[in-house]
Design an enzyme around this catalytic site. Sequence first.
Site, PDB file in Angstrom:
ATOM      1  CG  ASP A   1      -2.673 -13.806   5.725  1.00 36.84           C
ATOM      2  OD1 ASP A   1      -3.274 -14.500   4.891  1.00 36.84           O
ATOM      3  OD2 ASP A   1      -2.377 -12.616   5.525  1.00 36.84           O
TER       4      ASP A   1
ATOM      5  CE  LYS B   1      -6.511 -15.600   2.389  1.00 38.81           C
ATOM      6  NZ  LYS B   1      -6.368 -14.134   2.243  1.00 38.81           N
TER       7      LYS B   1
ATOM      8  NE  ARG C   1      -3.705  -2.451   2.332  1.00 39.98           N
ATOM      9  CZ  ARG C   1      -3.629  -3.748   2.045  1.00 39.98           C
ATOM     10  NH1 ARG C   1      -2.450  -4.319   1.857  1.00 39.98           N
ATOM     11  NH2 ARG C   1      -4.728  -4.468   1.962  1.00 39.98           N
TER      12      ARG C   1
ATOM     13  NE  ARG D   1       0.185 -15.384   4.648  1.00 43.21           N
ATOM     14  CZ  ARG D   1       0.908 -14.428   5.238  1.00 43.21           C
ATOM     15  NH1 ARG D   1       1.527 -14.691   6.372  1.00 43.21           N
ATOM     16  NH2 ARG D   1       1.009 -13.230   4.702  1.00 43.21           N
TER      17      ARG D   1
ATOM     18  NE  ARG E   1      -2.635 -19.877   2.769  1.00 42.74           N
ATOM     19  CZ  ARG E   1      -2.387 -18.576   2.832  1.00 42.74           C
ATOM     20  NH1 ARG E   1      -3.066 -17.812   3.679  1.00 42.74           N
ATOM     21  NH2 ARG E   1      -1.464 -18.039   2.054  1.00 42.74           N
TER      22      ARG E   1
ATOM     23  NE  ARG F   1      -5.706 -16.035  -3.980  1.00 46.90           N
ATOM     24  CZ  ARG F   1      -4.937 -15.516  -3.039  1.00 46.90           C
ATOM     25  NH1 ARG F   1      -3.620 -15.432  -3.231  1.00 46.90           N
ATOM     26  NH2 ARG F   1      -5.435 -15.083  -1.915  1.00 46.90           N
TER      27      ARG F   1
ATOM     28  CD  GLN G   1      -5.755  -9.526  -1.077  1.00 47.62           C
ATOM     29  OE1 GLN G   1      -6.355  -9.989  -2.032  1.00 47.62           O
ATOM     30  NE2 GLN G   1      -4.704 -10.127  -0.548  1.00 47.62           N
TER      31      GLN G   1
ATOM     32  CB  SER H   1     -12.112  -8.933   1.363  1.00 44.97           C
ATOM     33  OG  SER H   1     -11.025  -8.844   0.467  1.00 44.97           O
TER      34      SER H   1
END
Length: 740
Positions: free
Chosen positions: A619, A646, A330, A694, A650, A426, A473, A471
Amino acid sequence: MTQATSALPRVLIVGLGLIGASFAKALRLSRSAQVFGMDAQPGVAERALELGIIDARVDSIETVPEFDVLLLAVPVLAMGSVLRSLQPYLRADTVISDVGSVKGRVVDAAREVFGDDLPAGFVPGHPIAGAERSGVDAAKADLFDRHLLILTPLPSSDPAAVALLTRLWQAVGAEVVSMSVARHDEVLAATSHLPHLLAFSLVDTLARESDNREIFRYAAGGFRDFTRIAASDPTMWHDVFLANRDATLGVLRRFQSDLENLAGAIERGEGKTLLDVFGRAKSARDYFTQILQSRQRHSDDTRRNLIVAPAPAGLQGTLAVPGDRSISHRAVILAALAEGDSHIRGFGENDDNRTTLEALRKLGVVIDEADDGEIRVQGRGLTGLQAPDSPLYLGQSATSMRLLAGVLSAQPFASELIGDASLNQRPMARLQVPLAELGAHLELTASGTAPILIQPGQQWQPLDYDLPMASAQVKSAILLAALCAGVPVRLTEPAPSRDHTERLLAELGCRLESRGNALVFAPASQLPPLNLDVPGDFSLAAVHLAAATLVPGSDLTLTSVGVNPSRLGFLDILKDMGGSVVMSNIRDQGGEPVADLRVRCAPLKGGSYGTHLSGRTIDEFPLLFVLAALADGESCFAGLGELRFKESDRLTRMLEGLRLLGADIEVTDEDVRVRGRVGQPLDGGIVDCAGDPRVALAFMVAAQVTRRPVIIRNAGRVLGAYPGFSAAVGQLGYAVTLED
């Protein structure tokens, strides 16, 4: 036939030339399918069987066996007749695809056979791969390794058919992307068909010169490299150019016009024109090289394994984790939109942040990187970015794609965002809907994924929008679009999500007001330069907080970590479970709270955690599953469906890996239940993180308290996601090695 074999999809490949035979060979060697081969040329299928390329040959239409997938590897102009002959053998659920380089003609051929009501299993495809030799004897099992495979799903295509084809092509090493039929034919006309046409034409022109032997004798490597493709099959390319006539003519006419301009510049001695063209071309070629190198590096890195032994002693020491990834994205984007020079220190050096840097450079932003790690960005203003000369390749960074989509939707030029196979799967429709209401124009694939084509917005209007999910994002993309378009927005979230964008915008003079779950944003007309020290990444710090909590005798201090409340869901849950984390030296840094965190080993107990925590913890949930597996009692985590979208699914990866290590874990829809085994260490073994950093780091934490070492397959991307990873784990006392 064994049960294992019968469970495999049965693939009928018609056409055993280089592409068809190579696909068959790779499928068979990877044990991903049972492969039948058929070819119109006498003896070819027999030869393929003799070479072990196929499991069985099909000698005639009358002897076609039952099959699940039909792959047409025949010339484009022959697709219709082959489809018609096989139509009686197709079931309602048969998956149908091809390898032709002109998708529009393939779709037309299918409509000639099936009419406008195309089968749901029909999904055209095109591998971007080849070799100078052709025929069944030239088949290569690694022909598609690290090469693109473009699927062009239609609105009628069944997602299950797309998923099956994706799995098969990935099994032979291809990187699967998707785009529309029309876009595919435009892209291939420019990048493949036109170069072949030019190569054929140049060689033909020189060959007709009276002294052509002298010309060819003294031709250097550049001539050889450029004209190599003129040795391709003339008949095949005759078919391609006729099949893709309109798209090829369009790009050819543009090239002719540009060539005339160059000829005029040479005739008039206009050196600046030549330098401008050559400079743009070099920049575009360098970017192309960067994309190829990035794909190569990511492919190589993914295949590396982490071997993690249980911690030999308590984890000890003091560590500064790398700069926060979310804030770095950002900060550099807002610096590019500011007026004047911005200075950013502690910028995250991970692969995703580097992706955003390079994309901004492609958009005309000058970015200097000093030896001391400071980044200086020469801002271009809210609408001052320049049109990129090619699609922006964003690797696997969803943050880069979504945030830049917001920015670019309000710029006065068209652009295209593309990514690797994982990013192109995605969901992006969640972005398209609110931006369209704001006035932007984004085009996605039929399945709502990238590539994203962005056209300049027409009529911008204020937006009042309820986000369907928490979200950061999507929220940030809307705010950035509204900022560049100069219109206010009101956003309501179902639960809190990261607020780094809001904090940075407030620091730069924008008006933001929270009203319950609603955020009201009034953009500034311009942004001042940014002067920022990026805090340490809390998500990376959480890895060490989790590990030290589990390993007896541990005492770690992590310095200058960002402790933004919208990121601390993990810390809240860890403390509720009994974790021992002390926060000290709390201060403000560029609008963000920062602190030092001291963590020591502590016994844990299970607990129940609802959906209100998901946006603040998203996350770190893989780490929490590991902690819960070793806690006393049962833990429940609700509302985690977002983890399926993701870098990997996950939920599935953690379920499979932790069960293999002996954990008692269940996943039901979006909820996870873990029954802890306090006092009983997990077992060791081999787990697969599917290239997701992750997930790999969560398994590394689990391995600290296992009975025997854990091998984490496909974990090389940890190195790109965590700069300085090897030095950090060595400094704190982990027993981790990396192997190819």
